[in-house]
Design a protein around this motif. Structure first.
Motif, PDB file in Angstrom:
ATOM      1  N   ARG A  10       0.900  -1.101   0.002  1.00  0.00           N
ATOM      2  CA  ARG A  10      -0.007  -0.014   0.052  1.00  0.00           C
ATOM      3  C   ARG A  10       0.860   1.232   0.069  1.00  0.00           C
ATOM      4  O   ARG A  10       1.899   1.304   0.735  1.00  0.00           O
ATOM      5  CB  ARG A  10      -0.948   0.048   1.285  1.00  0.00           C
ATOM      6  N   GLN A  11       0.476   2.117  -0.943  1.00  0.00           N
ATOM      7  CA  GLN A  11       1.089   3.454  -0.859  1.00  0.00           C
ATOM      8  C   GLN A  11       0.012   4.352  -0.726  1.00  0.00           C
ATOM      9  O   GLN A  11      -0.488   4.875  -1.657  1.00  0.00           O
ATOM     10  CB  GLN A  11       2.237   3.585  -2.295  1.00  0.00           C
ATOM     11  N   GLY A  12      -0.269   4.828   0.403  1.00  0.00           N
ATOM     12  CA  GLY A  12      -1.246   5.599   0.666  1.00  0.00           C
ATOM     13  C   GLY A  12      -2.706   4.873   0.574  1.00  0.00           C
ATOM     14  O   GLY A  12      -2.640   3.877   0.944  1.00  0.00           O
ATOM     15  N   ASP A  13      -3.522   5.538  -0.284  1.00  0.00           N
ATOM     16  CA  ASP A  13      -4.781   4.960  -0.889  1.00  0.00           C
ATOM     17  C   ASP A  13      -4.535   3.819  -2.051  1.00  0.00           C
ATOM     18  O   ASP A  13      -5.727   3.421  -2.528  1.00  0.00           O
ATOM     19  CB  ASP A  13      -5.733   5.860  -0.830  1.00  0.00           C
ATOM     20  N   VAL A  14      -3.491   3.828  -2.441  1.00  0.00           N
ATOM     21  CA  VAL A  14      -3.193   2.843  -3.540  1.00  0.00           C
ATOM     22  C   VAL A  14      -2.740   1.509  -3.335  1.00  0.00           C
ATOM     23  O   VAL A  14      -1.755   1.300  -2.633  1.00  0.00           O
ATOM     24  CB  VAL A  14      -2.384   3.821  -4.488  1.00  0.00           C
ATOM     25  N   LEU A  15      -3.260   0.523  -3.715  1.00  0.00           N
ATOM     26  CA  LEU A  15      -2.859  -0.817  -3.486  1.00  0.00           C
ATOM     27  C   LEU A  15      -2.057  -1.313  -4.757  1.00  0.00           C
ATOM     28  O   LEU A  15      -2.770  -1.101  -6.210  1.00  0.00           O
ATOM     29  CB  LEU A  15      -4.112  -1.802  -3.431  1.00  0.00           C
ATOM     30  N   GLY A  44      -9.568  -3.964   0.722  1.00  0.00           N
ATOM     31  CA  GLY A  44      -9.810  -3.305   1.880  1.00  0.00           C
ATOM     32  C   GLY A  44     -10.156  -1.949   1.736  1.00  0.00           C
ATOM     33  O   GLY A  44     -11.307  -1.721   0.809  1.00  0.00           O
ATOM     34  N   ASP A  45      -9.721  -0.792   2.370  1.00  0.00           N
ATOM     35  CA  ASP A  45     -10.173   0.429   2.174  1.00  0.00           C
ATOM     36  C   ASP A  45      -9.361   1.234   0.944  1.00  0.00           C
ATOM     37  O   ASP A  45      -9.369   2.485   1.034  1.00  0.00           O
ATOM     38  CB  ASP A  45     -10.025   1.207   3.435  1.00  0.00           C
ATOM     39  N   ALA A  46      -8.407   0.279   0.099  1.00  0.00           N
ATOM     40  CA  ALA A  46      -7.650   1.203  -1.013  1.00  0.00           C
ATOM     41  C   ALA A  46      -8.783   1.973  -1.923  1.00  0.00           C
ATOM     42  O   ALA A  46      -9.884   1.439  -1.842  1.00  0.00           O
ATOM     43  CB  ALA A  46      -7.213   0.055  -1.599  1.00  0.00           C
ATOM     44  N   ARG A  47      -8.429   2.963  -2.486  1.00  0.00           N
ATOM     45  CA  ARG A  47      -9.391   3.763  -3.263  1.00  0.00           C
ATOM     46  C   ARG A  47      -8.797   3.764  -4.679  1.00  0.00           C
ATOM     47  O   ARG A  47      -9.479   4.484  -5.586  1.00  0.00           O
ATOM     48  CB  ARG A  47      -9.456   5.070  -2.862  1.00  0.00           C
ATOM     49  N   ALA A  48      -7.781   3.053  -4.977  1.00  0.00           N
ATOM     50  CA  ALA A  48      -7.212   2.763  -6.468  1.00  0.00           C
ATOM     51  C   ALA A  48      -6.214   1.529  -6.436  1.00  0.00           C
ATOM     52  O   ALA A  48      -5.772   1.374  -5.373  1.00  0.00           O
ATOM     53  CB  ALA A  48      -6.646   4.098  -6.902  1.00  0.00           C
ATOM     54  N   VAL A  49      -6.112   1.146  -7.765  1.00  0.00           N
ATOM     55  CA  VAL A  49      -5.246   0.077  -7.607  1.00  0.00           C
ATOM     56  C   VAL A  49      -4.117   0.410  -8.769  1.00  0.00           C
ATOM     57  O   VAL A  49      -4.652   0.568  -9.958  1.00  0.00           O
ATOM     58  CB  VAL A  49      -6.011  -1.391  -8.072  1.00  0.00           C
TER      59      VAL A  49
END
Length: 260
Positions: A10-15, A44-49
């Motif tokens: 995870r880098q912040g909200d990016v998986l 999970g709570d990631a917001r982008a991949v």
């Protein structure tokens, strides 16, 4: 085994999912795509991949070295690998409610081409190429390529890729509208992550609805597309992000979306 085939972080909200067989140009055994599915099931709570490959290639295709090639019934072994491993991972990407970015360096061949183009945004380095080489060994495209490519680049160009089995270099892929953009090779990770982070800071639920609308639009008629848009617009109007977007517009400031 799956732990050795991809890396997740995870880098912040990016998986970030990294195909991790650089010594094999990230050629993908079925277990690699099973690991992708498992990682996306645990988003999970990631917001982008972000999906990328380690080393000098994105993915050189399916790894059939010791599997289907040597099976007693290679046709059945290939069918099982596609229906149990490869296809479910690609279907999982399509079903995500999150935006997806792929970062392509070097080869994106066979199932690797399908994986790269399954993303909403494909960012390619100037070393990238896309290849449907199945015909060169007497096989047919798989991984949804025969559905995806005509819709991306038209029937004539898709036929060229599938029946001639030649590389499509990054510049041509961009000209054809197959990919989002081309960047310098040494800037690929930075540019792809920057785009993924931008998307991760956006209205996540709206992105999910847009993805569903685009996918449904391939198969629906005009009236059905408008009906789905209306339903999704009704749902989005009730989100916190839509409220924030409206306030930000009136207050003449950038919105701060929370993905809710």
């Amino acid at each position: 085994m799956t732990d050795m085939l991809i890396r997740t972080d995870r880098q912040g909200d990016v998986l970030c999912l990294t195909l991790d067989r650089p010594d094999r140009l990230n050629a993908a055994p079925p277990a690699m795509f099973e690991a992708i599915t498992a990682a996306l099931d645990g988003v999970g709570d990631a917001r982008a991949v972000l999906i990328q490959g380690a080393g000098r290639a994105f993915c050189a295709g399916a790894d059939v070295g010791g599997g289907a090639l040597n099976a007693a019934n290679p046709g059945e072994a290939t069918f099982a690998a596609l229906t149990r491993s490869y296809n479910p991972a690609l279907a999982r990407i399509a079903a995500l409610d999150l935006p997806v970015v792929s970062a392509v360096r070097g080869a994106a061949a066979g199932i690797g081409c399908s994986l790269a183009l399954a993303a909403d945004f494909c960012v390619a380095s100037d070393t990238a190429y896309f290849l449907q080489a199945f015909v060169n060994i007497g096989l047919v495209p798989d991984g949804g390529a025969s559905w995806m490519l005509p819709r991306l680049i038209g029937k004539a160009r898709a036929t060229e890729m599938m029946m001639l089995g030649e590389r499509v270099l990054a510049a041509k892929a961009y000209e054809w509208g197959m990919i989002h953009r081309i960047v310098a090779n040494d800037m690929l990770e930075r540019e792809a992550m920057s785009l993924a982070q931008r998307l991760a800071a956006g209205p996540t639920r709206a992105y999910g609805a847009i993805r569903r609308q685009l996918l449904a639009g391939y198969e629906s008629d005009y009236a059905a597309a408008m009906a789905l848009e209306a339903e999704n617009q009704r749902a989005m109007r009730g989100t916190a992000d839509a409220s924030e977007g409206g306030r930000a517009f009136l207050e003449k400031r950038p919105p701060v979306f929370r993905g809710a």
